[in-house]
Design a protein around this motif. Structure first.
Motif, PDB file in Angstrom:
ATOM      1  N   LEU A  14      54.875  32.575  26.280  1.00 35.25           N
ATOM      2  CA  LEU A  14      54.378  33.294  25.346  1.00 35.25           C
ATOM      3  C   LEU A  14      54.303  34.875  25.781  1.00 35.25           C
ATOM      4  O   LEU A  14      54.230  34.893  27.077  1.00 35.25           O
ATOM      5  CB  LEU A  14      53.253  33.019  25.035  1.00 35.25           C
ATOM      6  N   THR A  15      54.788  35.574  25.095  1.00 31.65           N
ATOM      7  CA  THR A  15      54.733  37.150  25.156  1.00 31.65           C
ATOM      8  C   THR A  15      54.906  37.665  26.795  1.00 31.65           C
ATOM      9  O   THR A  15      56.042  37.258  27.296  1.00 31.65           O
ATOM     10  CB  THR A  15      53.132  37.467  24.716  1.00 31.65           C
ATOM     11  N   HIS A  16      54.125  38.396  27.329  1.00 32.21           N
ATOM     12  CA  HIS A  16      54.206  38.690  28.696  1.00 32.21           C
ATOM     13  C   HIS A  16      53.886  37.936  29.853  1.00 32.21           C
ATOM     14  O   HIS A  16      53.945  38.364  30.904  1.00 32.21           O
ATOM     15  CB  HIS A  16      53.511  40.202  28.925  1.00 32.21           C
ATOM     16  N   ASN A  17      53.389  36.785  29.217  1.00 33.19           N
ATOM     17  CA  ASN A  17      52.724  35.826  30.349  1.00 33.19           C
ATOM     18  C   ASN A  17      53.653  35.300  31.543  1.00 33.19           C
ATOM     19  O   ASN A  17      52.983  35.252  32.722  1.00 33.19           O
ATOM     20  CB  ASN A  17      52.154  34.478  29.954  1.00 33.19           C
ATOM     21  N   GLY A  18      54.990  35.402  31.359  1.00 39.74           N
ATOM     22  CA  GLY A  18      55.810  35.039  32.180  1.00 39.74           C
ATOM     23  C   GLY A  18      56.010  35.733  33.420  1.00 39.74           C
ATOM     24  O   GLY A  18      56.269  35.468  34.566  1.00 39.74           O
ATOM     25  N   GLY A  19      55.335  37.232  33.288  1.00 40.22           N
ATOM     26  CA  GLY A  19      55.200  38.214  34.422  1.00 40.22           C
ATOM     27  C   GLY A  19      53.826  38.532  34.705  1.00 40.22           C
ATOM     28  O   GLY A  19      53.836  39.113  35.683  1.00 40.22           O
ATOM     29  N   THR A  20      52.866  38.058  33.865  1.00 33.34           N
ATOM     30  CA  THR A  20      51.414  38.560  34.250  1.00 33.34           C
ATOM     31  C   THR A  20      50.619  37.290  34.517  1.00 33.34           C
ATOM     32  O   THR A  20      49.519  37.449  34.904  1.00 33.34           O
ATOM     33  CB  THR A  20      50.822  39.338  33.214  1.00 33.34           C
ATOM     34  N   TRP A  21      51.148  36.086  34.694  1.00 32.64           N
ATOM     35  CA  TRP A  21      50.331  34.879  35.021  1.00 32.64           C
ATOM     36  C   TRP A  21      49.839  35.070  36.226  1.00 32.64           C
ATOM     37  O   TRP A  21      48.424  34.632  36.281  1.00 32.64           O
ATOM     38  CB  TRP A  21      51.297  33.493  35.067  1.00 32.64           C
ATOM     39  N   PHE A  22      50.102  35.661  37.106  1.00 28.76           N
ATOM     40  CA  PHE A  22      49.494  35.797  38.353  1.00 28.76           C
ATOM     41  C   PHE A  22      48.257  36.527  38.483  1.00 28.76           C
ATOM     42  O   PHE A  22      47.362  36.556  39.039  1.00 28.76           O
ATOM     43  CB  PHE A  22      50.456  36.332  39.516  1.00 28.76           C
ATOM     44  N   ILE A  23      48.245  37.666  37.559  1.00 29.86           N
ATOM     45  CA  ILE A  23      47.159  38.386  37.373  1.00 29.86           C
ATOM     46  C   ILE A  23      46.124  37.606  36.678  1.00 29.86           C
ATOM     47  O   ILE A  23      44.797  37.662  37.263  1.00 29.86           O
ATOM     48  CB  ILE A  23      47.486  39.696  36.472  1.00 29.86           C
ATOM     49  N   SER A  24      46.448  36.780  36.042  1.00 29.50           N
ATOM     50  CA  SER A  24      45.370  35.778  35.430  1.00 29.50           C
ATOM     51  C   SER A  24      44.675  34.865  36.593  1.00 29.50           C
ATOM     52  O   SER A  24      43.554  34.848  36.627  1.00 29.50           O
ATOM     53  CB  SER A  24      45.769  34.903  34.261  1.00 29.50           C
ATOM     54  N   CYS A  25      45.572  34.543  37.305  1.00 28.00           N
ATOM     55  CA  CYS A  25      45.134  33.614  38.436  1.00 28.00           C
ATOM     56  C   CYS A  25      44.210  34.313  39.684  1.00 28.00           C
ATOM     57  O   CYS A  25      43.381  34.126  40.003  1.00 28.00           O
ATOM     58  CB  CYS A  25      46.371  33.008  39.327  1.00 28.00           C
ATOM     59  N   LEU A  26      44.645  36.064  39.806  1.00 29.12           N
ATOM     60  CA  LEU A  26      43.953  36.491  40.648  1.00 29.12           C
ATOM     61  C   LEU A  26      42.559  36.712  39.966  1.00 29.12           C
ATOM     62  O   LEU A  26      41.550  36.859  40.755  1.00 29.12           O
ATOM     63  CB  LEU A  26      44.695  38.047  40.730  1.00 29.12           C
ATOM     64  N   LEU A  27      42.512  37.096  38.741  1.00 25.90           N
ATOM     65  CA  LEU A  27      40.921  37.271  38.235  1.00 25.90           C
ATOM     66  C   LEU A  27      40.218  36.116  38.450  1.00 25.90           C
ATOM     67  O   LEU A  27      38.968  36.335  38.767  1.00 25.90           O
ATOM     68  CB  LEU A  27      41.358  37.524  36.777  1.00 25.90           C
ATOM     69  N   MET A  28      40.669  34.892  38.259  1.00 27.41           N
ATOM     70  CA  MET A  28      40.001  33.641  38.544  1.00 27.41           C
ATOM     71  C   MET A  28      39.606  33.622  40.165  1.00 27.41           C
ATOM     72  O   MET A  28      38.613  33.149  40.363  1.00 27.41           O
ATOM     73  CB  MET A  28      40.710  32.483  38.141  1.00 27.41           C
ATOM     74  N   CYS A  29      40.424  33.923  40.861  1.00 24.39           N
ATOM     75  CA  CYS A  29      39.993  33.950  42.256  1.00 24.39           C
ATOM     76  C   CYS A  29      39.025  34.821  42.757  1.00 24.39           C
ATOM     77  O   CYS A  29      38.094  34.702  43.513  1.00 24.39           O
ATOM     78  CB  CYS A  29      41.444  34.310  43.115  1.00 24.39           C
ATOM     79  N   TYR A  30      39.107  36.191  42.114  1.00 26.08           N
ATOM     80  CA  TYR A  30      38.083  37.228  42.492  1.00 26.08           C
ATOM     81  C   TYR A  30      37.097  36.749  41.827  1.00 26.08           C
ATOM     82  O   TYR A  30      35.863  37.140  42.458  1.00 26.08           O
ATOM     83  CB  TYR A  30      38.785  38.362  41.829  1.00 26.08           C
ATOM     84  N   LEU A  31      36.948  36.101  40.659  1.00 24.84           N
ATOM     85  CA  LEU A  31      35.593  35.738  39.891  1.00 24.84           C
ATOM     86  C   LEU A  31      34.765  34.938  41.068  1.00 24.84           C
ATOM     87  O   LEU A  31      33.560  34.851  41.041  1.00 24.84           O
ATOM     88  CB  LEU A  31      35.751  35.264  38.802  1.00 24.84           C
ATOM     89  N   LEU A  32      35.486  33.939  41.745  1.00 30.78           N
ATOM     90  CA  LEU A  32      34.875  32.952  42.453  1.00 30.78           C
ATOM     91  C   LEU A  32      34.734  33.481  43.796  1.00 30.78           C
ATOM     92  O   LEU A  32      33.874  32.650  44.761  1.00 30.78           O
ATOM     93  CB  LEU A  32      35.703  31.717  42.874  1.00 30.78           C
ATOM     94  N   PHE A  33      35.257  34.551  44.455  1.00 34.82           N
ATOM     95  CA  PHE A  33      35.239  34.964  45.966  1.00 34.82           C
ATOM     96  C   PHE A  33      33.746  35.155  46.355  1.00 34.82           C
ATOM     97  O   PHE A  33      33.351  34.313  47.495  1.00 34.82           O
ATOM     98  CB  PHE A  33      36.158  36.223  46.061  1.00 34.82           C
TER      99      PHE A  33
END
Length: 293
Positions: free
Chosen positions: A134-153
């Motif tokens: 969907l949309t730009h997710n193929g190129g920005t999925w890792f940003i989504s994962c990073l946000l979750m990582c930083y939330l839990l850090f």
């Protein structure tokens, strides 16, 4: 203690070298698949260049712990400061890129883009495992994962710091087993890809945190320190990585299954991270750190 605190504000050159290596690999990978660029003897290795994302998440967790080693993440003022800095580093550019893509490149209708706004704005797309196309997710999925990582850090850091060396080692073994076992199951039973799955990327990030926590223990073991921090050995590890991935690709073993290649890159990335964090000189970076963002 004061000297140690000052040292945590220094840029570790070796980790910058590791990040540059991973960045170049990702660039070569995308130039190969999108523009058919060729790199001679490195073509097989470059074709599996997406393995670099495992290294990026491990590096991010490692560097986050190193930079914030002496920050009390149980204090809400430090947690707020951490979140503020991460969001400022990620969100503005993420929104600009996302908006640009939706206007000029996306195939979704206006209504569809409006319906996707909550998911995209909050960076939750990687939690929707079938949203990669969907949309730009193929190129920005890792940003989504990073946000979750930083939330839990902050929670990760607090827990890891309270564990003893033996408990951290056992946890590292368990998480490593999950990382190595999961792609085998996916491959054997033809399950959906776990490449952009935030669960596994969070585990890679957490492994980076644990490796950074073990760094002090390793530095106190003279013979192990000499081996891991040896520049010749680090160069050899890089060569083994390139040759092993190239050979596996040439033998048609799991081509395109980037997570399966964790059997090669995960242990090598681990020792490379430790080695590169301990060798070479350090220079003052001002207010910057060496995380991805």
């Amino acid at each position: 203690m004061e000297k140690d605190i000052v040292s945590t504000k220094m840029r570790v050159i070796g980790l910058d070298v590791f990040r540059i290596f991973l960045t170049m690999l990702v660039f070569a990978f995308h130039s190969n698949i999108h523009f058919q660029c060729h790199y001679g003897l490195l073509d097989n290795f470059v074709s599996m260049g997406a393995i670099a994302m495992t290294g990026f998440f491990m590096l991010s967790g490692f560097s986050m712990f190193y930079v914030h080693k002496y920050d009390d993440m149980q204090a809400i003022v430090n947690v707020k400061k951490f979140y503020r800095k991460r969001l400022i580093g990620i969100i503005p550019s993420y929104y600009v890129i996302g908006l640009f893509y939706c206007i000029f490149c996306g195939s979704e209708s206006v209504l569809q883009n409006l319906q996707l706004i909550p998911m995209e704005a909050l960076g939750l797309q990687s939690a929707y495992l079938s949203s990669f196309a969907l949309t730009h997710n193929g190129g920005t999925w890792f940003i989504s994962c990073l946000l979750m990582c930083y939330l839990l850090f902050p929670f990760m850091k607090g827990c890891i710091e309270q564990l003893g060396a033996k408990s951290r080692f056992l946890l590292l073994g368990l998480l490593s087993g999950i990382i190595l076992y999961s792609p085998i199951v996916v491959w054997r039973f033809q399950l959906g890809s776990i490449y952009s799955n935030p669960f596994f990327r969070i585990i890679e990030f957490l492994i980076g945190v644990i490796l950074a926590a073990h760094r002090k223990d390793i530095s106190q073991i003279g013979w192990l320190k000499k081996i891991l921090y040896n520049r010749v050995l680090i160069g050899g590890e890089t060569l083994v990585l390139i040759l092993s991935v190239s050979l596996a690709y040439d033998l048609d073993i799991g081509r395109g299954n980037y997570m399966l290649y964790s059997w090669i890159c995960f242990p090598l990335f681990s020792v490379m991270l430790i080695g590169l964090s301990g060798g070479g000189k350090e220079t003052e970076p001002g207010k910057q750190d060496f995380s991805i963002f």
